[in-house]
Design a protein around this motif. Structure first.
Motif, PDB file in Angstrom:
ATOM      1  N   LEU A 182       0.836  -1.192   0.000  1.00  0.00           N
ATOM      2  CA  LEU A 182       0.000   0.000   0.000  1.00  0.00           C
ATOM      3  C   LEU A 182       0.877   1.251   0.000  1.00  0.00           C
ATOM      4  O   LEU A 182       2.065   1.192   0.342  1.00  0.00           O
ATOM      5  CB  LEU A 182      -0.908   0.011   1.223  1.00  0.00           C
ATOM      6  CG  LEU A 182      -1.921  -1.136   1.344  1.00  0.00           C
ATOM      7  CD1 LEU A 182      -2.423  -1.248   2.769  1.00  0.00           C
ATOM      8  CD2 LEU A 182      -3.075  -0.939   0.380  1.00  0.00           C
ATOM      9  N   VAL A 183       0.286   2.384  -0.356  1.00  0.00           N
ATOM     10  CA  VAL A 183       0.973   3.675  -0.312  1.00  0.00           C
ATOM     11  C   VAL A 183       0.425   4.477   0.860  1.00  0.00           C
ATOM     12  O   VAL A 183      -0.776   4.461   1.127  1.00  0.00           O
ATOM     13  CB  VAL A 183       0.771   4.454  -1.625  1.00  0.00           C
ATOM     14  CG1 VAL A 183       1.259   5.887  -1.485  1.00  0.00           C
ATOM     15  CG2 VAL A 183       1.506   3.781  -2.770  1.00  0.00           C
ATOM     16  N   GLY A 184       1.316   5.196   1.541  1.00  0.00           N
ATOM     17  CA  GLY A 184       0.890   6.044   2.646  1.00  0.00           C
ATOM     18  C   GLY A 184       1.619   5.678   3.914  1.00  0.00           C
ATOM     19  O   GLY A 184       2.794   5.308   3.905  1.00  0.00           O
ATOM     20  N   GLY A 185       0.907   5.768   5.033  1.00  0.00           N
ATOM     21  CA  GLY A 185       1.517   5.496   6.323  1.00  0.00           C
ATOM     22  C   GLY A 185       0.882   4.307   7.003  1.00  0.00           C
ATOM     23  O   GLY A 185      -0.296   3.993   6.801  1.00  0.00           O
ATOM     24  N   THR A 186       1.653   3.641   7.837  1.00  0.00           N
ATOM     25  CA  THR A 186       1.162   2.472   8.558  1.00  0.00           C
ATOM     26  C   THR A 186       0.332   2.891   9.767  1.00  0.00           C
ATOM     27  O   THR A 186       0.349   4.048  10.194  1.00  0.00           O
ATOM     28  CB  THR A 186       2.338   1.609   9.046  1.00  0.00           C
ATOM     29  OG1 THR A 186       3.047   2.326  10.070  1.00  0.00           O
ATOM     30  CG2 THR A 186       3.295   1.283   7.910  1.00  0.00           C
ATOM     31  N   SER A 187      -0.350   1.916  10.333  1.00  0.00           N
ATOM     32  CA  SER A 187      -1.110   2.173  11.560  1.00  0.00           C
ATOM     33  C   SER A 187      -0.164   2.485  12.715  1.00  0.00           C
ATOM     34  O   SER A 187      -0.567   3.137  13.689  1.00  0.00           O
ATOM     35  CB  SER A 187      -1.961   0.955  11.910  1.00  0.00           C
ATOM     36  OG  SER A 187      -1.148  -0.199  12.062  1.00  0.00           O
ATOM     37  N   ARG A 188       1.096   2.077  12.594  1.00  0.00           N
ATOM     38  CA  ARG A 188       2.082   2.320  13.658  1.00  0.00           C
ATOM     39  C   ARG A 188       2.562   3.771  13.649  1.00  0.00           C
ATOM     40  O   ARG A 188       3.158   4.233  14.620  1.00  0.00           O
ATOM     41  CB  ARG A 188       3.260   1.357  13.500  1.00  0.00           C
ATOM     42  CG  ARG A 188       2.834  -0.104  13.568  1.00  0.00           C
ATOM     43  CD  ARG A 188       3.941  -1.018  13.084  1.00  0.00           C
ATOM     44  NE  ARG A 188       5.041  -1.098  14.037  1.00  0.00           N
ATOM     45  CZ  ARG A 188       6.210  -1.665  13.765  1.00  0.00           C
ATOM     46  NH1 ARG A 188       6.429  -2.177  12.553  1.00  0.00           N
ATOM     47  NH2 ARG A 188       7.164  -1.711  14.669  1.00  0.00           N
ATOM     48  N   THR A 189       2.325   4.483  12.540  1.00  0.00           N
ATOM     49  CA  THR A 189       2.724   5.892  12.453  1.00  0.00           C
ATOM     50  C   THR A 189       1.516   6.825  12.447  1.00  0.00           C
ATOM     51  O   THR A 189       1.678   8.049  12.363  1.00  0.00           O
ATOM     52  CB  THR A 189       3.541   6.140  11.181  1.00  0.00           C
ATOM     53  OG1 THR A 189       2.735   5.820  10.027  1.00  0.00           O
ATOM     54  CG2 THR A 189       4.797   5.292  11.155  1.00  0.00           C
ATOM     55  N   ASN A 190       0.306   6.233  12.488  1.00  0.00           N
ATOM     56  CA  ASN A 190      -0.946   7.010  12.513  1.00  0.00           C
ATOM     57  C   ASN A 190      -1.106   7.908  11.283  1.00  0.00           C
ATOM     58  O   ASN A 190      -1.767   8.946  11.342  1.00  0.00           O
ATOM     59  CB  ASN A 190      -1.033   7.863  13.780  1.00  0.00           C
ATOM     60  CG  ASN A 190      -1.119   7.026  15.036  1.00  0.00           C
ATOM     61  OD1 ASN A 190      -1.852   6.038  15.066  1.00  0.00           O
ATOM     62  ND2 ASN A 190      -0.357   7.391  16.056  1.00  0.00           N
ATOM     63  N   ALA A 191      -0.494   7.530  10.167  1.00  0.00           N
ATOM     64  CA  ALA A 191      -0.634   8.287   8.915  1.00  0.00           C
ATOM     65  C   ALA A 191      -1.668   7.601   8.036  1.00  0.00           C
ATOM     66  O   ALA A 191      -1.864   6.382   8.122  1.00  0.00           O
ATOM     67  CB  ALA A 191       0.704   8.370   8.193  1.00  0.00           C
ATOM     68  N   PRO A 192      -2.367   8.350   7.181  1.00  0.00           N
ATOM     69  CA  PRO A 192      -3.434   7.755   6.367  1.00  0.00           C
ATOM     70  C   PRO A 192      -2.907   6.854   5.256  1.00  0.00           C
ATOM     71  O   PRO A 192      -1.812   7.067   4.725  1.00  0.00           O
ATOM     72  CB  PRO A 192      -4.154   8.974   5.782  1.00  0.00           C
ATOM     73  CG  PRO A 192      -3.105  10.044   5.751  1.00  0.00           C
ATOM     74  CD  PRO A 192      -2.249   9.805   6.961  1.00  0.00           C
ATOM     75  N   THR A 193      -3.699   5.845   4.923  1.00  0.00           N
ATOM     76  CA  THR A 193      -3.408   4.991   3.779  1.00  0.00           C
ATOM     77  C   THR A 193      -3.988   5.636   2.527  1.00  0.00           C
ATOM     78  O   THR A 193      -5.112   6.143   2.547  1.00  0.00           O
ATOM     79  CB  THR A 193      -4.034   3.602   3.985  1.00  0.00           C
ATOM     80  OG1 THR A 193      -3.561   3.061   5.219  1.00  0.00           O
ATOM     81  CG2 THR A 193      -3.661   2.673   2.845  1.00  0.00           C
ATOM     82  N   GLU A 243      10.875  -1.841  10.767  1.00  0.00           N
ATOM     83  CA  GLU A 243      10.736  -0.395  10.610  1.00  0.00           C
ATOM     84  C   GLU A 243       9.250   0.002  10.627  1.00  0.00           C
ATOM     85  O   GLU A 243       8.466  -0.452   9.779  1.00  0.00           O
ATOM     86  CB  GLU A 243      11.377   0.023   9.289  1.00  0.00           C
ATOM     87  CG  GLU A 243      11.032   1.409   8.799  1.00  0.00           C
ATOM     88  CD  GLU A 243      11.475   2.485   9.755  1.00  0.00           C
ATOM     89  OE1 GLU A 243      10.612   3.273  10.187  1.00  0.00           O
ATOM     90  OE2 GLU A 243      12.678   2.521  10.083  1.00  0.00           O
ATOM     91  N   PRO A 244       8.812   0.838  11.595  1.00  0.00           N
ATOM     92  CA  PRO A 244       7.384   1.171  11.712  1.00  0.00           C
ATOM     93  C   PRO A 244       6.804   1.838  10.476  1.00  0.00           C
ATOM     94  O   PRO A 244       5.599   1.710  10.222  1.00  0.00           O
ATOM     95  CB  PRO A 244       7.354   2.127  12.911  1.00  0.00           C
ATOM     96  CG  PRO A 244       8.584   1.817  13.691  1.00  0.00           C
ATOM     97  CD  PRO A 244       9.618   1.427  12.679  1.00  0.00           C
ATOM     98  N   ARG A 245       7.607   2.559   9.691  1.00  0.00           N
ATOM     99  CA  ARG A 245       7.073   3.228   8.504  1.00  0.00           C
ATOM    100  C   ARG A 245       6.834   2.262   7.350  1.00  0.00           C
ATOM    101  O   ARG A 245       6.130   2.603   6.396  1.00  0.00           O
ATOM    102  CB  ARG A 245       8.035   4.321   8.035  1.00  0.00           C
ATOM    103  CG  ARG A 245       8.226   5.476   8.999  1.00  0.00           C
ATOM    104  CD  ARG A 245       9.237   6.449   8.436  1.00  0.00           C
ATOM    105  NE  ARG A 245      10.499   5.755   8.141  1.00  0.00           N
ATOM    106  CZ  ARG A 245      11.333   6.094   7.164  1.00  0.00           C
ATOM    107  NH1 ARG A 245      11.025   7.093   6.348  1.00  0.00           N
ATOM    108  NH2 ARG A 245      12.456   5.424   6.983  1.00  0.00           N
ATOM    109  N   ARG A 246       7.406   1.060   7.428  1.00  0.00           N
ATOM    110  CA  ARG A 246       7.340   0.135   6.294  1.00  0.00           C
ATOM    111  C   ARG A 246       6.527  -1.125   6.556  1.00  0.00           C
ATOM    112  O   ARG A 246       6.195  -1.839   5.616  1.00  0.00           O
ATOM    113  CB  ARG A 246       8.765  -0.290   5.895  1.00  0.00           C
ATOM    114  CG  ARG A 246       9.688   0.849   5.507  1.00  0.00           C
ATOM    115  CD  ARG A 246       9.169   1.582   4.289  1.00  0.00           C
ATOM    116  NE  ARG A 246      10.030   2.718   3.941  1.00  0.00           N
ATOM    117  CZ  ARG A 246       9.679   3.721   3.179  1.00  0.00           C
ATOM    118  NH1 ARG A 246       8.440   3.758   2.673  1.00  0.00           N
ATOM    119  NH2 ARG A 246      10.505   4.698   2.910  1.00  0.00           N
TER     120      ARG A 246
END
Length: 537
Positions: free
Chosen positions: A277-288, A348-351
């Protein structure tokens, strides 16, 4: 070359899956090395011949044919390889074509050695020396776009039948072997032991889910299943072994080059299954982000630094196949899930994150959640038996996919183009639009999608007849259709979702559109408006 050309001709004309398998098995049995290996590479999109592009082939034809006549021919036939092979007029004595006719392997190896400035002359000479079927096969070979109804998976299944092997073993070896696959065929024929790969991080066959409908749920106990959201990305497998990591699509294609950020971030030994997926993971609280963002990075050999920054990707993990060197596929879903959580927690939380489980107690409760998911990138739910092992292929029973009901809109046909293959004599590719108000112009139609399936053969006849009787303008092979408030053709379009798009004048694009119904009972003025679709976003 003649044997490969005959194979392609027969595959094109054989509709049944079993018939195609028989043709492939017979070809592998009757054709010597290395010809059959290069044919295998061509059928599985593993043949790399640089420097021969469709534009060059068209230029060669136009050296000997009027461009307008060629365009009409191409428009009618609908396939560049077939058109070129039919219209080419050899400028060589027929007796000369009998001399020095090259095998498939000699042609491939010759083309792979060519310098940039030699390609045109060599292709022209080959076109002159080969017959119509062989020219067709040659063009398919060098352009890589076979389009003969044979997938890489079907070809591997034919190999399994030919050698009486398990297709899982073949897929496990696949990325460690290279054309012309002489070692693979030697193993299939029991002349050598199964090859031991020096390349770690191999692909393993993925487990697939069976589609399910509401009515089928009555026979299942909700207490036996876990539910996960079905995310709208692409299914991937990340394999890490011996310090090397490779990212594969669900069909086994190596896509590592397009996603180096994922490959470099992987710090584990094992194999995981998940959604890219593109965007942020649930671990970074960024939107998918949407699938259209992911498309910016698909089908690329390499990516730029700006693309890595603008379209960051991550894996939402579903399952684990190997934990270190341990094959954990026979373990239960819940046991594997515990292993997966522990592995992802160290990454890595972002990946990397883990696809969350959806809490429910009844099918009615889950249906309500499925109809109104918490994220627009969700396209349904997955159902997985708590005690299920990880099995290659589509075993019926352990895993199900329950997709959201498609969205629908009434749109007006705006443009049409001939199809390909058996549809080359019909107008079967349609661009459609909806109404919107533009200052100074009033209500106008703006394109929102294109579809070429969803209708029956009888409905295709109706659509084709409308195109022929209502063409108002031509742009090469494209026909512009009469589309006015009181006169035109309305179709009901089903689609999986919407995304913003800079390529369409409307500013939006449909995801997986198909024509669900012909609405001859409606006038174009009754079709939907752009504002309605924008509201769906």
């Amino acid at each position: 070359m003649k044997a490969f050309a005959r194979l392609l001709d027969r595959l094109v004309l054989t509709p049944s899956r079993n018939g195609k398998l028989t043709l492939l098995v017979d070809y592998f049995r009757q054709t010597p090395d290395p010809d059959r290996g290069y044919a295998l590479a061509a059928l599985t999109d593993g043949l790399d011949i640089k420097g021969v592009k469709p534009a060059l082939l068209k230029e060669l034809v136009l050296e000997r044919m009027d461009p307008v006549l060629f365009q009409y021919s191409y428009d009618y036939v609908g396939d560049l390889a077939e058109t070129t092979s039919l219209v080419w007029e050899p400028q060589i004595a027929e007796s000369e074509t009998e001399d020095d006719l090259e095998s498939l392997s000699k042609i491939v190896e010759r083309l792979q050695r060519l310098g940039r400035n030699e390609t045109r002359a060599v292709m022209r000479d080959l076109f002159d020396r080969l017959d119509t079927s062989e020219r067709f096969a040659l063009i398919k070979l060098v352009t890589g776009g076979l389009r003969i109804g044979v997938s890489a998976r079907l070809t591997k299944q034919a190999l399994a039948l030919y050698g009486d092997k398990d297709i899982v073993d073949i897929e496990g070896l696949w990325h460690g072997l290279k054309p012309p696959y002489t070692e693979l065929f030697a193993w299939l024929e029991d002349r050598i032991e199964k090859p031991v790969l020096s390349t770690p991080a191999i692909f393993h066959s993925v487990m697939l889910a069976t589609p399910i409908e509401n009515r089928d749920l009555a026979n299942l106990d909700p207490n036996d299943f876990a539910a996960e959201w079905k995310w709208d990305g692409i299914r991937v497998q990340l394999s890490c072994s011996g310090g090397r990591s490779r990212l594969y699509s669900r069909s086994g294609d190596d896509i590592s080059g397009a996603f180096p950020d994922i490959v470099e971030a992987a710090q584990f030994e094992g194999v995981i299954d998940g959604e890219l997926l593109v965007g942020g993971t649930s671990r970074t609280n960024a939107p998918t982000r949407t699938f259209s963002d992911l498309q910016q990075r698909l089908n690329r050999k390499t990516v730029t630094a700006k693309m890595l920054e603008d379209y960051p990707v991550f894996i939402r993990a579903y399952d684990i196949l190997f934990d270190g060197e341990a094959d954990v596929r026979p373990e239960t879903f819940l046991t594997r899930r515990e292993r997966l959580n522990a592995l992802v927690e160290r990454q890595e939380p972002r990946r990397f994150d883990v696809s969350p489980l959806v809490s429910f107690s009844t099918w009615e409760e889950l249906e309500q959640l499925r109809a109104a998911p918490p994220d627009p990138v969700i396209e349904g739910v997955m159902l997985k038996r708590l005690d299920s092992s990880y099995q290659a292929g589509r075993a019926k029973g352990p895993w199900f996919k329950w997709k959201r009901d498609p969205m629908n809109a009434d749109a007006v046909l705006m443009y049409a183009q001939r199809g390909h293959g058996k549809r080359s004599s019909y107008y079967s590719d349609f661009t459609f639009g909806v109404w919107t108000a533009i200052p100074g112009e009033g209500d106008v139609l703006v394109p929102v999608g294109k579809a070429y399936f969803g209708f029956t053969d009888e409905e295709l006849e109706v659509l084709d007849r409308f195109v022929r009787n209502n063409t108002v303008e031509r742009f090469g092979p494209v026909r512009s259709l009469r589309a006015e408030p009181e006169h035109g053709f309305v179709v009901e379009v089903a689609f999986e979702g919407l995304a913003r798009s800079t390529r369409h004048k409307s500013g939006i694009a449909m995801r997986f559109p198909r024509i669900a119904r012909l609405r001859q009972d409606k006038l174009p003025k009754d079709a939907d408006r752009l504002e309605t679709l924008v509201a769906m976003l």
